[in-house]
Design an enzyme around this catalytic site. Structure first.
Site, PDB file in Angstrom:
ATOM      1  CG  ASP A   1      34.314  36.685  40.481  1.00 20.25           C
ATOM      2  OD1 ASP A   1      34.678  37.355  39.495  1.00 20.25           O
ATOM      3  OD2 ASP A   1      35.044  35.854  41.042  1.00 20.25           O
ATOM      4  CD  GLU A   2      35.510  35.996  44.980  1.00 21.21           C
ATOM      5  OE1 GLU A   2      35.282  35.136  45.856  1.00 21.21           O
ATOM      6  OE2 GLU A   2      36.500  35.952  44.239  1.00 21.21           O
ATOM      7  CB  CYS A   3      33.878  43.877  42.291  1.00 24.87           C
ATOM      8  SG  CYS A   3      34.533  45.531  41.954  1.00 24.87           S
TER       9      CYS A   3
END
Ligand code: ACM
Ligand code: ZN
Length: 773
Positions: free
Chosen positions: A331-333
């Site tokens: 997630d959220e990279c």
């Protein structure tokens, strides 16, 4: 002394008294989660006493353990001590396995005057039968329990019933983790998703990379509140040794709970980068993060050492965790570093990861990385699971998707034939607020997910075809711990929402009923108390609804309590007490009022409900929307703007309604010619959530509701990055006019500015109360 120890002493004392005690109680099979079928049978009840034995004639370590659990539960709840034996018996609770049951986690319970028979499709099924039986028993010291004759048949709806805990933002002791596992077991949950690494701390010992824990598990301090810029100055850290991890995995296994480890990558890796800076694109230096959010610094995918690191770490993780699913985060990279990094760009070239219509080159690099991790996992015969961002850039061939940004990622994955676990932040993010009264709750990340919202979660989207629906393995809730520093607070966040979750996970949807659930929940809470679990008390709060009544020109207030105990109220702001008026059916409010209400329970009182109703000329008047309210945030619709109530800064509470693409364009019928000289609205700005302020606000009036003339109008500039979020009041003053109809128009931001992540897209406009003077 813990609450549990106090309880044990009380039980011991009760045990001593039991020579004379004849206290008897009756079992109640209405438990959480409610079994599929409960058939009352003819015949005498069974009398459970200390002479009853727990028999497990099939033998074996698991059944012996099951019998020991049941004996312990009965002792903790009732004070009665029952012996166990590996033989059949009379006057017994007999535990058996029936391998013919097609549902390994299914079970039956039969009670007649001779005894109790629990038969499970496997040892796990027996365990769930035991949970149902223990939840049916009273929670008070007794000498015997009458169990009405019954036949119960049960099996879970979903094979995957999960609960996640983040131990990276804040860490909990091994004993606390075991308590968390006990809590999961009480709710028939069979997967503990253990989030072990983050920007703010690395929490699992990896022998090949000792600096991960030497350096990565420690942060020098922690930000106070929501990234306030102020820090507490207290070093914070810790990790689980491999021996501790094995101990936890074994503890969970005995309770039929699989532990899924998560190593979150390639983003959320700052703690690992602090330990091994060469694994990042810039080479650092990095430090374990002391604030919350999403870091631009992530693993460098262009570096072969990074890929070897990932392989080594995952292999050590798989040595420790027998779980079929291994969670690799995903997630959220952010892609900012990869765009600038020569190595990452070389990797993109090497593998021909060109941008196409759907994906940027860097998104395809993320997909390359996730596929690499998947191969490491698959090579050991395991399955990879990741957050829904692993869809970006193309999904790895065998990946299972954990859908958290709503349901859409899960829908997309299921349509592609991939398995899915649904854990949408719209329903099952237990770091969100559980009441609208945020001022009186501990600080949370935001959001709003009360018990009823969790209960109403349906994990299987109707828009999927039946063969796609089969890919929905189940549901999970998540507890992120940025704002959860200690374990009792974690318990407060998850209990009793975990009870609502477990009915979503276990029950067939047609059998669910929220009001009936609340009644069952009260018995389960008695078990929470014996175990010393902290839990949120919001269910004891008075529930109030406020409805504008245009005919009577009143706000009609309805109050509801969980039990039938009387509700005491006042309308003048004074504290309600036992000689205050008792609420009957409705309070009709026709002028400014400050409502307070509370009820009393056996062991205390509810919190005091407080609400201010402020009347303006618009309040209670008929109102019509000429353009639609945004569907997702319509709540009770346009009448929210004339209900006399003010919203607080949480925009999800139902006090605010939103407009997007459409304008707020509403006509208020004053019912008679009225003089007005001022109009105002409140807006709630949360730029990070695409919620902007009004760009144009105007007021028109009419005598016939057909021909309108503008009496005031004002334009506002587009927001800049530095404009503050929060509640804004916009007021238009004008020469007094006489009018029957008043039209209010408020225009949202139609294109967010270039500095914003959502540039070019329309923003939301959240509006509350229209005030006319
Ligand atoms: C997540 O909440 N970032 C999975
Ligand atoms: Zn790089």
């Amino acid at each position: 002394m813990t609450q549990k120890q106090v309880w044990m002493i009380l039980c011991l004392w009760a045990g001593l008294m039991a020579t004379q005690a004849t206290a008897q109680s009756t079992a109640d099979y209405q438990v959480v989660p409610l079994p599929q079928e409960i058939n009352e049978e003819q015949g005498q009840p069974f009398l459970l006493t200390t002479k009853t034995v727990i028999a497990y004639p099939d033998g074996g370590a698991q059944m012996a353990q099951n019998a020991a659990f049941l004996s312990e539960y009965i002792h903790e709840q009732t004070g009665m001590e029952l012996k166990t034996k590996a033989k059949d018996g009379k006057n017994a609770i007999v535990l058996r396995i029936n391998a013919d049951n097609e549902k390994p986690e299914g079970y039956t319970i039969k009670v007649d005057n001779q005894g109790v028979l629990i038969t499970g499709g496997s040892a796990a099924g027996v365990f769930y039968g035991i949970q149902t039986l223990r939840k049916s028993l009273p929670v008070q010291p007794v000498a015997s329990v009458k169990l009405p004759a019954v036949s119960i048949q049960d099996a879970p709806r979903f094979g995957y019933r999960g609960m996640m805990l983040d131990v990276a933002r804040h860490m909990f002791s091994v004993d606390e983790i075991k308590t968390y596992i006990d809590m999961l077991a009480l709710h028939n949950i069979n997967n503990f998703h253990w989030h072990l690494s983050e920007d703010q701390g690395w929490r699992i010992e990896i022998k090949k990379y000792p600096r991960l824990t030497e350096i990565g598990s420690q942060r020098k301090e922690t930000v106070i509140g929501r990234n306030s810029g102020v820090y507490d100055g207290q070093p914070y850290g810790g990790f689980y040794t491999q021996e501790e991890i094995k101990d936890v995995v074994e503890y969970a296994r005995k309770r039929y709970i699989n532990v899924i480890p998560e190593i979150d990558m390639p983003g959320h890796m700052l703690a690992a980068l602090a330990a091994y800076p060469e694994l990042g694109c810039t080479g650092g230096p990095y430090e374990v993060w002391t604030q919350w959010g999403i870091s631009d610094d992530v693993l460098c995918v262009g570096n072969d050492n990074t890929l070897n690191f990932v392989k080594d770490v995952l292999n050590e993780v798989m040595d420790l965790f027998p779980s079929e699913f291994i969670h690799i985060g995903g997630d959220e990279c952010p892609k900012a570093r990869w765009k600038e990094c020569d190595k990452c760009q070389a990797r993109i070239k090497e593998h021909g990861l060109e941008a196409d219509e759907a994906h940027s080159a860097e998104e395809r690099l993320q997909s390359y990385f996730i596929s690499y991790a998947e191969k490491v996992v698959n090579d050991r015969g395991r399955r990879m699971i990741g957050w829904d961002e692993i869809l970006e850039g193309g999904l790895a061939p065998n990946a299972t998707v954990m859908s958290w940004r709503g349901m859409s990622g899960g829908i997309q994955a299921a349509q592609m034939g991939h398995d899915v676990v649904m854990t949408p932040n719209s329903h099952v993010y237990f770091d969100h607020y559980q009441s609208t009264d945020v001022a009186r709750d501990p600080l949370a990340i935001g959001g709003y997910s009360p018990l009823s919202n969790v209960y109403n979660f349906e994990p299987v989207p109707a828009k999927l075809k039946p063969e796609q629906q089969k890919h929905i393995l189940g549901a999970q809730a998540n507890l992120w711990t940025e704002y959860v520093p200690v374990f009792s607070h974690a318990q407060f966040m998850v209990l009793p929402r975990m009870a609502a979750l477990c009915e979503v996970q276990w029950m067939q949807p047609e059998n669910k009923d929220y009001d009936a659930f609340l009644g069952r929940l009260l018995n389960l809470i008695e078990i929470y108390k014996t175990q010393g679990y902290n839990y949120a008390k919001h269910i004891y709060d008075i529930e109030a609804s406020y409805t504008p009544n245009a005919k009577d020109e009143t706000i009609d207030v309805h109050l509801k309590a969980l039990t039938n105990s009387p509700i005491y109220y006042t309308v003048d702001g004074t504290a309600p007490v036992k000689h205050s008026p008792v609420y009957k059916d409705v309070l009709k409010i026709n002028k400014d009022a400050s409502i307070s209400a509370r009820t009393y329970f056996d062991d205390g009182a509810s919190r005091v409900l407080r609400e201010n109703i402020v009347f303006s000329q618009a309040t209670t008047k008929p109102i019509e929307a000429l353009q639609p309210v945004d569907k997702q945030y319509s709540f009770k619709g346009i009448s929210t703007l004339v209900d006399g109530l003010q919203g607080n800064d949480n925009y999800r509470t139902g006090r605010w309604i939103a407009f997007r693409r459409n304008d707020l364009e509403a006509v208020i019928d004053m019912k008679r010619p009225s003089s007005i000289k001022e109009a105002s609205i409140n807006t709630n700005v949360v730029k990070g959530d695409w919620i902007f302020d009004v760009r144009e606000f105007s007021v028109q009036v009419s005598d016939d509701g057909i021909a309108y003339r503008t009496v005031a109008t004002r334009s506002y500039p587009s927001l800049s990055q530095n404009d503050a979020d929060g509640i804004k009041t916009h007021t238009l003053k004008f020469e007094p006019v006489q009018a029957r109809y008043v039209k209010v128009i408020a225009v949202p931001e139609k294109e967010m500015p270039a500095w914003h992540g959502g540039k070019g897209h329309p923003a939301y406009l959240f509006v509350d109360e229209i005030v006319l003077k």
